[in-house]
Design an enzyme around this catalytic site. Structure first.
Site, short mmCIF file in Angstrom:
data_model
loop_
_atom_site.label_atom_id
_atom_site.label_comp_id
_atom_site.label_asym_id
_atom_site.label_seq_id
_atom_site.Cartn_x
_atom_site.Cartn_y
_atom_site.Cartn_z
N LYS A 249 0.95 -1.21 0.02
CA LYS A 249 0.02 -0.06 -0.02
C LYS A 249 0.96 1.13 0.13
O LYS A 249 0.86 2.13 0.87
CB LYS A 249 -1.03 -0.13 1.06
CG LYS A 249 -2.07 -1.23 0.99
CD LYS A 249 -3.22 -1.08 2.00
CE LYS A 249 -4.09 -1.97 2.01
NZ LYS A 249 -3.52 -3.46 2.55
O1 6AU Z 1 -9.46 -11.94 5.73
P1 6AU Z 1 -8.56 -11.08 6.70
O2 6AU Z 1 -9.57 -9.89 7.34
O3 6AU Z 1 -7.91 -11.83 7.57
O4 6AU Z 1 -7.33 -10.27 5.95
C1 6AU Z 1 -7.65 -9.64 4.90
C2 6AU Z 1 -6.68 -9.02 4.03
C3 6AU Z 1 -5.53 -8.14 5.05
C4 6AU Z 1 -5.69 -6.83 4.63
O5 6AU Z 1 -4.29 -5.92 4.72
C5 6AU Z 1 -6.03 -6.46 3.34
O6 6AU Z 1 -6.67 -7.98 3.07
N1 6AU Z 1 -7.08 -5.61 2.91
C6 6AU Z 1 -6.68 -4.89 1.83
C7 6AU Z 1 -6.09 -5.15 0.72
C8 6AU Z 1 -5.68 -6.52 0.15
O7 6AU Z 1 -5.29 -4.09 0.15
C9 6AU Z 1 -7.67 -3.61 1.68
C10 6AU Z 1 -8.81 -3.28 2.46
O8 6AU Z 1 -9.57 -2.43 2.32
N2 6AU Z 1 -9.21 -4.54 3.54
C11 6AU Z 1 -8.00 -5.55 3.54
O9 6AU Z 1 -8.47 -6.18 4.67
O10 6AU Z 1 -4.03 -8.74 4.40
#
Ligand code: 6AU
Length: 276
Positions: A93
């Site tokens: 990011k």
């Molecule tokens: O399924 P989780 O909640 O354990 O993990 C979600 C993953 C984490 C966050 O850094 C990422 O998705 N993420 C992102 C990304 C991919 O950029 C954006 C966002 O809005 N929300 C989010 O959770 O590794």
């Protein structure tokens, strides 16, 4: 319409070489699952890549949380990625001025540009953030995903409630989406897709929508703010091409079985979407 077009047909329309490879890989592997490998040791990272690798199209890392990081970890990760045929995304990011992000991308101990096929980047700094990243990889096939909407509660990128009192908030949100998509269109060689929560943001079939916040059995993670949706909701209503699953897999009693289950469910919804 982009949502009903099969991935393989969209591969022909992608301008970024990593997006082409990704869409082809998704079609051949029949996977629209990205695992979020939020683990803190090298051995956990490699064992997760080994066990979930056969079922994912993208293996997403936060390399800065690995406590025993070494260049060997990257060599091991690249070998597993090749063995199981998935792409590596470093979810860094990036969100600074072009000059700084070019250094964050290609210098330091993590040397992200040398191994990550894809990275994530915030559009908040403006176009220079993309120009900066691009300048660091003139001879490499690399791509980025621009973060436009976030999944967390209270995030500042939502247009959910359009009433008079929130009209100005909604208008500024619309500007962020429009301006971000303009950046995508100006850098088709480097932008592979976007991270967002809503359908219709991606109109160009050559761009891939990545959507996190997916769980089969959780709605949120309490005060930490994550908000979860079902595979059906994420793929059908929210327009995701790739769903990101972190703890739904990493904290499952049996991560292999969980990865298989998420892959099968997510792919079935995608098939339903393209046949509708
Ligand atoms: O399924 P989780 O909640 O354990 O993990 C979600 C993953 C984490 C966050 O850094 C990422 O998705 N993420 C992102 C990304 C991919 O950029 C954006 C966002 O809005 N929300 C989010 O959770 O590794």
């Amino acid at each position: 319409h982009v949502l009903t077009l099969p991935f393989i047909a969209r591969a022909d329309q992608a301008a970024n070489p990593v997006a082409v490879k990704l869409l082809q890989l998704m079609a051949s592997k029949q996977s629209n699952l990205c695992v979020a490998a939020d683990v803190t040791s090298a051995s956990q990272l490699i064992s997760l890549a080994e066990s979930t690798g056969p079922y994912v199209c993208v293996f997403k890392t936060h390399i800065d949380i690995v406590e025993d990081f070494s260049p060997q970890l990257i060599q091991d990760l690249l070998a597993v990625a090749q063995k199981h045929n998935f792409l590596l995304m470093e979810d860094r990011k990036f969100s600074d001025i072009g000059h700084t992000v070019s250094l964050q991308y290609s210098k330091g101990i993590h040397n992200i540009s040398s191994w990550a096929d894809l990275v994530t980047v915030h559009s908040v700094p403006g176009e220079g953030v993309i120009t900066g990243l691009k300048s660091a990889v003139p001879n490499l096939q690399r791509g980025c995903f621009i973060v436009i909407e976030m999944s967390s509660a209270g995030n500042l990128t939502t247009s959910s409630y359009i009433t008079l009192s929130t009209l100005s908030k909604w208008l500024s949100y619309e500007c962020v989406v429009t301006a971000s998509m303009e950046i995508c269109e100006k850098h088709p060689d480097f932008v592979a897709g976007v991270v967002c929560q809503s359908p219709n943001i991606v109109q160009n079939p050559g761009l891939v929508q990545l959507t996190p916040g997916v769980s089969l059995d959780c709605l949120n993670d309490g005060p930490l703010g994550q908000q979860y949706h079902s595979p059906e909701d994420i793929i059908m209503s929210r327009g995701a091409d790739i769903a990101v699953v972190g703890r739904g897999i990493t904290q499952a009693t049996d991560p292999i079985q969980a990865a298989q289950e998420y892959r099968a469910k997510l792919w079935a919804v995608y098939e339903k979407r393209v046949s509708s």
